[in-house]
Motif scaffolding. Structure first.
Motif, PDB file in Angstrom:
ATOM      1  N   PRO A 101       0.838  -1.218   0.000  1.00  0.00           N
ATOM      2  CA  PRO A 101       0.000   0.000   0.000  1.00  0.00           C
ATOM      3  C   PRO A 101       0.865   1.257   0.000  1.00  0.00           C
ATOM      4  CG  PRO A 101      -0.060  -1.076   2.151  1.00  0.00           C
ATOM      5  CD  PRO A 101       0.777  -1.948   1.262  1.00  0.00           C
ATOM      6  N   CYS A 102       0.453   2.234  -0.792  1.00  0.00           N
ATOM      7  CA  CYS A 102       1.112   3.538  -0.798  1.00  0.00           C
ATOM      8  C   CYS A 102       1.030   4.144   0.606  1.00  0.00           C
ATOM      9  CB  CYS A 102       0.421   4.443  -1.826  1.00  0.00           C
ATOM     10  SG  CYS A 102       0.858   6.177  -1.682  1.00  0.00           S
ATOM     11  N   LEU A 103       2.145   4.717   1.080  1.00  0.00           N
ATOM     12  CA  LEU A 103       2.175   5.290   2.424  1.00  0.00           C
ATOM     13  C   LEU A 103       1.243   6.494   2.529  1.00  0.00           C
ATOM     14  CD1 LEU A 103       6.000   5.226   3.223  1.00  0.00           C
ATOM     15  CD2 LEU A 103       4.254   3.696   4.093  1.00  0.00           C
ATOM     16  N   ASP A 104       0.958   7.134   1.410  1.00  0.00           N
ATOM     17  CA  ASP A 104       0.137   8.343   1.448  1.00  0.00           C
ATOM     18  C   ASP A 104      -1.339   8.070   1.213  1.00  0.00           C
ATOM     19  OD1 ASP A 104       2.191  10.042   2.087  1.00  0.00           O
ATOM     20  OD2 ASP A 104       2.733  10.428   0.022  1.00  0.00           O
ATOM     21  N   CYS A 105      -1.680   7.196   0.280  1.00  0.00           N
ATOM     22  CA  CYS A 105      -3.096   7.012  -0.032  1.00  0.00           C
ATOM     23  C   CYS A 105      -3.563   5.569   0.143  1.00  0.00           C
ATOM     24  CB  CYS A 105      -3.399   7.507  -1.453  1.00  0.00           C
ATOM     25  SG  CYS A 105      -2.646   6.481  -2.724  1.00  0.00           S
ATOM     26  N   GLY A 106      -2.628   4.632   0.300  1.00  0.00           N
ATOM     27  CA  GLY A 106      -3.023   3.266   0.605  1.00  0.00           C
ATOM     28  C   GLY A 106      -3.356   2.394  -0.593  1.00  0.00           C
ATOM     29  N   ARG A 141       5.440   4.056  -2.241  1.00  0.00           N
ATOM     30  CA  ARG A 141       4.367   4.958  -2.640  1.00  0.00           C
ATOM     31  C   ARG A 141       3.919   4.661  -4.060  1.00  0.00           C
ATOM     32  NH1 ARG A 141       7.306   8.063   0.892  1.00  0.00           N
ATOM     33  NH2 ARG A 141       6.102   9.357   2.301  1.00  0.00           N
ATOM     34  N   CYS A 142       2.668   5.017  -4.373  1.00  0.00           N
ATOM     35  CA  CYS A 142       2.183   4.894  -5.740  1.00  0.00           C
ATOM     36  C   CYS A 142       2.948   5.889  -6.622  1.00  0.00           C
ATOM     37  CB  CYS A 142       0.678   5.174  -5.794  1.00  0.00           C
ATOM     38  SG  CYS A 142       0.218   6.869  -5.414  1.00  0.00           S
ATOM     39  N   ASP A 143       2.856   5.736  -7.910  1.00  0.00           N
ATOM     40  CA  ASP A 143       3.631   6.585  -8.813  1.00  0.00           C
ATOM     41  C   ASP A 143       3.391   8.068  -8.548  1.00  0.00           C
ATOM     42  OD1 ASP A 143       4.813   4.449 -10.024  1.00  0.00           O
ATOM     43  OD2 ASP A 143       3.384   4.334 -11.673  1.00  0.00           O
ATOM     44  N   ALA A 144       2.121   8.435  -8.383  1.00  0.00           N
ATOM     45  CA  ALA A 144       1.788   9.851  -8.196  1.00  0.00           C
ATOM     46  C   ALA A 144       2.412  10.383  -6.911  1.00  0.00           C
ATOM     47  CB  ALA A 144       0.277  10.033  -8.153  1.00  0.00           C
ATOM     48  N   HIS A 145       2.247   9.625  -5.814  1.00  0.00           N
ATOM     49  CA  HIS A 145       2.778  10.123  -4.543  1.00  0.00           C
ATOM     50  C   HIS A 145       4.291  10.012  -4.478  1.00  0.00           C
ATOM     51  CE1 HIS A 145      -1.449   9.850  -2.966  1.00  0.00           C
ATOM     52  NE2 HIS A 145      -1.052  11.058  -2.667  1.00  0.00           N
ATOM     53  N   GLN A 146       4.844   9.036  -5.190  1.00  0.00           N
ATOM     54  CA  GLN A 146       6.303   8.933  -5.259  1.00  0.00           C
ATOM     55  C   GLN A 146       6.866  10.204  -5.918  1.00  0.00           C
ATOM     56  OE1 GLN A 146       8.495   6.604  -4.141  1.00  0.00           O
ATOM     57  NE2 GLN A 146      10.159   7.859  -4.940  1.00  0.00           N
TER      58      GLN A 146
HETATM   59 ZN   LIG Z   1      -0.481   7.213  -3.254  1.00  0.00          ZN
END
Ligand SMILES: [Zn+2]
Ligand SMILES: [Zn+2]
Length: 114
Positions: A7-12, A20-25
């Protein structure tokens, strides 16, 4: 190529990235770049900082918030730091080839073994 998702640390949302997902990375990287830029402007740009900053940046571009571990399995870590592989006290240099990126707790574990 692993199919394991985290899971992305920011949005899960589940991602193949380590933290993190690509966007949050990308967002996180931009934030780090700004932080690094302002630190340099504040005068923290010592030779050592200039040496390890690109090593840290390259590690983050490749792995994100990911520590390869020192005596422990690799794990997600947001407090990464670059440190000498061969300590300067044993003739190690400040060159990128002598730098390892670890989280702070792995780094202190490593130091305890030196
Ligand atoms: Zn994310
Ligand atoms: Zn670690």
């Amino acid at each position: 190529m692993s199919n394991r998702r985290r899971p992305c640390l920011d949005c899960g949302i589940l991602t193949r990235n380590p933290s993190r997902c690509d966007a949050h990375q990308a967002e996180w990287q931009a934030r780090q770049d700004r932080i690094r830029g302002s630190a340099t402007q504040r005068g923290y740009g010592s030779a050592w900082q200039r040496t390890r900053a690109p090593v840290l940046a390259a590690h983050r571009r490749q792995y994100g918030d990911w520590c390869h571990g020192w005596g422990v399995p690799a794990h997600a870590a947001s407090d990464l730091t670059a440190d000498h592989v061969v300590p300067k006290s044993r003739g190690g240099t400040d060159t990128p080839g002598n730098l390892a990126v670890l989280c702070r707790s792995c780094n202190s574990r490593k130091h305890n073994h030196e």
